[in-house]
Scaffold this motif. Structure first.
Motif, PDB file in Angstrom:
ATOM      1  N   GLU A 199      93.633  29.881  33.362  1.00  0.00           N
ATOM      2  CA  GLU A 199      92.957  28.720  32.791  1.00  0.00           C
ATOM      3  C   GLU A 199      93.885  27.963  31.844  1.00  0.00           C
ATOM      4  O   GLU A 199      93.916  26.722  31.838  1.00  0.00           O
ATOM      5  CB  GLU A 199      91.699  29.158  32.038  1.00  0.00           C
ATOM      6  CG  GLU A 199      90.560  29.646  32.930  1.00  0.00           C
ATOM      7  CD  GLU A 199      89.983  28.525  33.782  1.00  0.00           C
ATOM      8  OE1 GLU A 199      90.105  27.347  33.387  1.00  0.00           O
ATOM      9  OE2 GLU A 199      89.412  28.816  34.844  1.00  0.00           O
ATOM     10  N   PHE A 200      94.649  28.699  31.054  1.00  0.00           N
ATOM     11  CA  PHE A 200      95.606  28.063  30.149  1.00  0.00           C
ATOM     12  C   PHE A 200      96.687  27.334  30.937  1.00  0.00           C
ATOM     13  O   PHE A 200      97.111  26.232  30.565  1.00  0.00           O
ATOM     14  CB  PHE A 200      96.235  29.120  29.239  1.00  0.00           C
ATOM     15  CG  PHE A 200      97.173  28.574  28.204  1.00  0.00           C
ATOM     16  CD1 PHE A 200      96.688  27.893  27.110  1.00  0.00           C
ATOM     17  CD2 PHE A 200      98.538  28.744  28.335  1.00  0.00           C
ATOM     18  CE1 PHE A 200      97.551  27.387  26.149  1.00  0.00           C
ATOM     19  CE2 PHE A 200      99.412  28.239  27.387  1.00  0.00           C
ATOM     20  CZ  PHE A 200      98.913  27.563  26.290  1.00  0.00           C
ATOM     21  N   ASN A 201      97.125  27.932  32.054  1.00  0.00           N
ATOM     22  CA  ASN A 201      98.138  27.284  32.880  1.00  0.00           C
ATOM     23  C   ASN A 201      97.591  26.003  33.513  1.00  0.00           C
ATOM     24  O   ASN A 201      98.314  25.002  33.624  1.00  0.00           O
ATOM     25  CB  ASN A 201      98.605  28.255  33.961  1.00  0.00           C
ATOM     26  CG  ASN A 201      99.891  27.801  34.626  1.00  0.00           C
ATOM     27  OD1 ASN A 201     100.946  27.789  33.995  1.00  0.00           O
ATOM     28  ND2 ASN A 201      99.812  27.419  35.884  1.00  0.00           N
ATOM     29  N   ASP A 202      96.318  26.014  33.923  1.00  0.00           N
ATOM     30  CA  ASP A 202      95.704  24.800  34.480  1.00  0.00           C
ATOM     31  C   ASP A 202      95.642  23.699  33.419  1.00  0.00           C
ATOM     32  O   ASP A 202      95.890  22.518  33.721  1.00  0.00           O
ATOM     33  CB  ASP A 202      94.301  25.116  34.998  1.00  0.00           C
ATOM     34  CG  ASP A 202      94.338  26.033  36.211  1.00  0.00           C
ATOM     35  OD1 ASP A 202      95.405  26.132  36.852  1.00  0.00           O
ATOM     36  OD2 ASP A 202      93.300  26.657  36.516  1.00  0.00           O
ATOM     37  N   ALA A 203      95.299  24.089  32.181  1.00  0.00           N
ATOM     38  CA  ALA A 203      95.256  23.094  31.103  1.00  0.00           C
ATOM     39  C   ALA A 203      96.647  22.520  30.833  1.00  0.00           C
ATOM     40  O   ALA A 203      96.804  21.319  30.587  1.00  0.00           O
ATOM     41  CB  ALA A 203      94.688  23.726  29.835  1.00  0.00           C
ATOM     42  N   LEU A 204      97.662  23.386  30.901  1.00  0.00           N
ATOM     43  CA  LEU A 204      99.036  22.912  30.718  1.00  0.00           C
ATOM     44  C   LEU A 204      99.434  21.922  31.807  1.00  0.00           C
ATOM     45  O   LEU A 204     100.111  20.920  31.537  1.00  0.00           O
ATOM     46  CB  LEU A 204     100.005  24.101  30.727  1.00  0.00           C
ATOM     47  CG  LEU A 204     100.118  24.920  29.442  1.00  0.00           C
ATOM     48  CD1 LEU A 204     101.046  26.096  29.650  1.00  0.00           C
ATOM     49  CD2 LEU A 204     100.623  24.056  28.306  1.00  0.00           C
ATOM     50  N   GLU A 205      99.025  22.220  33.029  1.00  0.00           N
ATOM     51  CA  GLU A 205      99.354  21.317  34.125  1.00  0.00           C
ATOM     52  C   GLU A 205      98.720  19.943  33.910  1.00  0.00           C
ATOM     53  O   GLU A 205      99.353  18.910  34.165  1.00  0.00           O
ATOM     54  CB  GLU A 205      98.872  21.932  35.448  1.00  0.00           C
ATOM     55  CG  GLU A 205      99.229  21.115  36.683  1.00  0.00           C
ATOM     56  CD  GLU A 205     100.725  20.941  36.855  1.00  0.00           C
ATOM     57  OE1 GLU A 205     101.133  19.893  37.382  1.00  0.00           O
ATOM     58  OE2 GLU A 205     101.489  21.838  36.440  1.00  0.00           O
ATOM     59  N   GLN A 206      97.496  19.916  33.419  1.00  0.00           N
ATOM     60  CA  GLN A 206      96.849  18.638  33.129  1.00  0.00           C
ATOM     61  C   GLN A 206      97.572  17.898  31.999  1.00  0.00           C
ATOM     62  O   GLN A 206      97.741  16.670  32.060  1.00  0.00           O
ATOM     63  CB  GLN A 206      95.384  18.867  32.744  1.00  0.00           C
ATOM     64  CG  GLN A 206      94.525  19.391  33.896  1.00  0.00           C
ATOM     65  CD  GLN A 206      93.087  19.595  33.485  1.00  0.00           C
ATOM     66  OE1 GLN A 206      92.686  19.236  32.391  1.00  0.00           O
ATOM     67  NE2 GLN A 206      92.300  20.180  34.380  1.00  0.00           N
ATOM     68  N   LEU A 207      98.021  18.654  30.983  1.00  0.00           N
ATOM     69  CA  LEU A 207      98.778  18.023  29.898  1.00  0.00           C
ATOM     70  C   LEU A 207     100.098  17.454  30.402  1.00  0.00           C
ATOM     71  O   LEU A 207     100.523  16.361  29.979  1.00  0.00           O
ATOM     72  CB  LEU A 207      99.047  19.042  28.784  1.00  0.00           C
ATOM     73  CG  LEU A 207      97.865  19.423  27.891  1.00  0.00           C
ATOM     74  CD1 LEU A 207      98.280  20.507  26.906  1.00  0.00           C
ATOM     75  CD2 LEU A 207      97.353  18.201  27.141  1.00  0.00           C
TER      76      LEU A 207
END
Length: 409
Positions: A199-207
């Motif tokens: 989930e943190f990696n998905d948020a990073l990808e969006q950032l």
């Protein structure tokens, strides 16, 4: 993080306590089992004594047969095994048993290699009897102990392996906190920690996508603004100078400063610092040079630098911060000189002038219009952001008609 607050410390402590508890239980079981076995053999000795009392008038063959029927073996030799050890009856034997035992022929109990022997102490009738009854089998309980121990160790190893990715995730999050978005926390595991990491990696990808979109948008906007601005400046250069062209020149210069300020803010927010050892004197000299000062304004600067002072800094950004402070000091100084002092503790720029009409925090906000003399409101904001990004501190003080901005290392 304090060691006693670490989840690994708590896991290790739990494992050690569980291991000690299991060991104590096994030791207690072993002592209890040994006590029960000795107790059983004491009762067998009493049974043997009663049997021998009834067989006292029989011959050896009949005695041997009767003993065998009671699962005793009358040994032909009176020698005990070399490793035999004498056992003492439990202290909690009841009075009836003790009294009955004193009325029987005295027997001594020995143990060797898991077998039990009874030896007569009567000189006129010495004999040695081996108890042939199978000993109590506690192997099942020992097997349970071994299985529990193996299960505990296996559970500890599995839990520790499951928690190890937390350390890597912690390292990646710290890198993210320092502004590094080029990290990967994805995991192929199927536990809760992997779910958090993904989930943190998905948020990073969006950032990362948002940052790329913002950079593309700002670059396009600044490019589109720079083109007509450059054409306007060229057109003004070919026109005869008058009051109107002077006003347009000031307007174009302000727009150019605005675009450059936006570019610097974007660089601060999207690109990490490239810090290398820099000579403080060279940084300050470059900052003064970039202001393109006239001879008169250059003479208004009084610079004092401690020699051979170096700092770790991103040279272009730190020079930009110094230029902003110098430009503000020169622009809003009521009387020369503007003093600059630099040493190993920091850089201080001081100029005379009236006190600020509004709090410093208001003036330092981007695009602030609080300054009555005009300005973009970007200079101090950029300077403060650059200073904080380097881990330094920007300090302001107004005393006896003098403004003083210091960058403390």
């Amino acid at each position: 993080m304090l060691p006693h607050r670490s989840i690994f410390f708590k896991l290790n402590l739990f494992f050690v306590l569980a291991l000690l508890t299991l060991a104590l239980l096994f030791a207690l079981f072993h002592v209890t089992a040994s006590h029960m076995e000795t107790r059983r053999e004491v009762l067998r000795g009493m049974e043997l004594a009663r049997l021998l009392h009834h067989l006292r008038s029989t011959d050896r063959a009949e005695r041997t047969s009767a003993l065998a029927e009671a699962q005793f073996a009358l040994l032909t030799t009176g020698a005990l095994p070399k490793n035999a050890r004498e056992l003492q009856p439990p202290r909690n034997a009841d009075d009836h048993d003790a009294r009955e035992h004193r009325e029987r022929p005295p027997l001594r109990l020995y143990e060797a290699d898991g077998s039990y022997y009874f030896r007569s102490t009567i000189r006129r009738d010495p004999f040695l009897v081996k108890d042939e009854r199978p000993a109590e089998n506690f192997g099942g309980l020992q097997l349970i102990f071994v299985l529990l121990l193996a299960g505990l160790v296996t559970l500890y190893v599995l839990l520790r392996r499951s928690l190890l990715p937390l350390r890597d995730l912690h390292t990646q999050i710290r890198r993210f906190g320092r502004g590094d978005l080029d990290i990967d926390t994805s995991s192929t595991r199927r536990d809760e920690i992997a779910a958090i990491a993904n989930e943190f990696n998905d948020a990073l990808e969006q950032l990362r996508q948002l940052r790329a979109s913002r950079q593309l948008f700002l670059r396009n906007v600044m490019h589109e603004l720079k083109t007509p601005l450059t054409k306007g400046k060229l057109s003004l250069a070919m026109m005869e100078e008058n009051e109107q062209t002077a006003y347009l020149n000031r307007l174009f210069s302000r727009m150019d400063d605005l675009i450059n300020g936006v570019a610097q803010v974007e660089k601060l927010q999207s690109v990490g610092l490239d810090r290398t050892p820099q000579k403080l004197g060279a940084l300050l000299e470059t900052a003064v040079h970039q202001l393109y000062l006239s001879a008169e304004r250059r003479q208004a600067l009084m610079i004092t630098i401690e020699p051979d002072v170096s700092i770790n800094a991103d040279a272009p950004l730190f020079i930009s911060a110094l230029s902003n402070l110098l430009d503000n000091a020169l622009k809003y100084s009521s009387a020369p000189p503007v003093t600059v002092t630099a040493d190993r503790q920091g850089i201080c720029i001081a100029n005379t002038g009236a006190p600020l009409d509004v709090p410093l925090d208001t003036v330092m906000q981007p695009f602030s219009s609080a300054n009555p003399a005009g300005g973009l409101g970007l200079g101090l904001s950029i300077t403060d952001t650059v200073v904080q990004a380097h881990g330094f501190t920007l300090v302001y003080d107004y005393r006896e008609g003098t403004h003083r901005f210091c960058i403390r290392f």
